[in-house]
Write an enzyme that holds these catalytic residues in place. Structure first.
Site, PDB file in Angstrom:
ATOM      1  N   SER A 167      12.633  45.628  29.247  1.00 11.40           N
ATOM      2  CA  SER A 167      13.311  46.059  28.021  1.00 11.40           C
ATOM      3  C   SER A 167      12.355  46.285  26.864  1.00 11.40           C
ATOM      4  O   SER A 167      12.625  47.120  25.990  1.00 11.40           O
ATOM      5  CB  SER A 167      14.394  45.055  27.622  1.00 11.40           C
ATOM      6  OG  SER A 167      13.856  43.755  27.532  1.00 11.40           O
ATOM      7  N   HIS A 218      12.129  43.047  22.008  1.00 11.43           N
ATOM      8  CA  HIS A 218      12.819  44.308  21.740  1.00 11.43           C
ATOM      9  C   HIS A 218      12.317  44.941  20.440  1.00 11.43           C
ATOM     10  O   HIS A 218      12.002  46.134  20.399  1.00 11.43           O
ATOM     11  CB  HIS A 218      14.331  44.070  21.641  1.00 11.43           C
ATOM     12  CG  HIS A 218      14.960  43.708  22.939  1.00 11.43           C
ATOM     13  ND1 HIS A 218      16.274  43.288  23.040  1.00 11.43           N
ATOM     14  CD2 HIS A 218      14.475  43.706  24.203  1.00 11.43           C
ATOM     15  CE1 HIS A 218      16.568  43.040  24.294  1.00 11.43           C
ATOM     16  NE2 HIS A 218      15.490  43.285  25.024  1.00 11.43           N
TER      17      HIS A 218
END
Length: 269
Positions: A167, A218
């Site tokens: 991610s 992230h």
């Protein structure tokens, strides 16, 4: 009265009045903006990076499950932390205790469970070809690699002890698209910016609601992707150069070396 010539909302070239689609990128003159987000026929011929990355992630997940079974760790489809640590999970534990700075790369190819892998690979399947189309294959791979490394470096500085997942790299790709849409402007650029901004907001909300999500990774990946998009540029501004291809080759060599290093640590000799 015959149809008039218009500007292609995708590539910015002229679509003549007697053409039903852009002769440059294949976009139909009647496409609504959400259809423009799909890969074009040119992308389908050149996008080898996303399938290769997807395959590498799946292979390493399979290896982690095999080690899980052998070591009786974790559950059937969820690798244990000791297995992930052996294969190159990142964070303060592997870096501070064992000096595994290379885990900033390897952690991007490991996942904590089958759903974790599935969600990330579905996202890669959608985002990867899109970034290839706008930036080219070489720049896409550089953005993916650097975005992931920067995301996990931010995560390490923030004190996250152990973390894995693609991610951070995916957020790097999203950051590059966010920059592209804002910088390009026009109908297509604004549509890209709106679409990707929605993703960013969804990731932010998901990170608040779901426990255990590495929001630092992230956020770092997103910032890294924006920075790389600005530094490398996109196809409409300048085509890929030998420098871009050299950077992609360097990222490829480093990635392969790191992943082999991780496997060697598990299966020495």
């Amino acid at each position: 009265m015959p149809p008039r010539a218009i500007i292609c909302p995708h590539c910015g070239k002229i679509i003549a009045g007697d053409e039903s689609a852009c002769s440059w990128c294949g976009t139909a003159r009647s496409h609504p903006w959400w259809r423009l987000l799909k890969p074009t026929r040119d992308t389908a011929r050149t996008d080898w990076v996303a399938p290769a990355l997807l395959a590498a992630n799946v292979v390493f997940f399979a290896v982690s499950l095999i080690l899980n079974f052998v070591s009786h760790s974790g559950s059937i489809l969820t690798p244990g932390n000791n297995v992930l640590l052996l294969l190159g999970a990142s964070g303060t534990i592997p870096i501070d205790r064992y000096g595994r700075i290379w885990s900033l790369v390897s952690a991007n190819y490991l996942h904590g469970g089958v759903l974790h892998l599935l969600f990330n690979m579905l996202a890669l399947r959608q985002i990867g070809p899109w970034v290839v189309r706008e930036f080219g294959a070489s720049r896409m791979f550089v953005i993916y690699t650097v975005g992931g490394v920067f995301g996990y470096w931010v995560s390490y500085v923030a004190g996250v002890p152990l973390t894995v997942g693609a991610s951070a790299s995916l957020c790097g790709l999203i950051g590059a698209l966010l920059y592209f849409g804002k910088n390009r402007g026009g109908n297509y650029g604004n549509a890209v910016y709106r679409e990707v901004s929605g993703w960013v907001m969804s990731i932010f909300i998901f990170g608040i609601i779901v426990p255990g999500v590495n929001n630092w990774g992230h956020g770092g990946g997103l910032v890294g992707g924006i920075a790389m998009g600005m530094l490398l540029g996109y196809n409409e501004k300048r085509k890929e150069t030998p420098v871009h291809r050299a950077l992609a080759l360097a990222c490829g060599v480093i990635t392969v070396a790191v992943l082999l290093r991780a496997l060697y640590g598990v299966f020495p000799g």
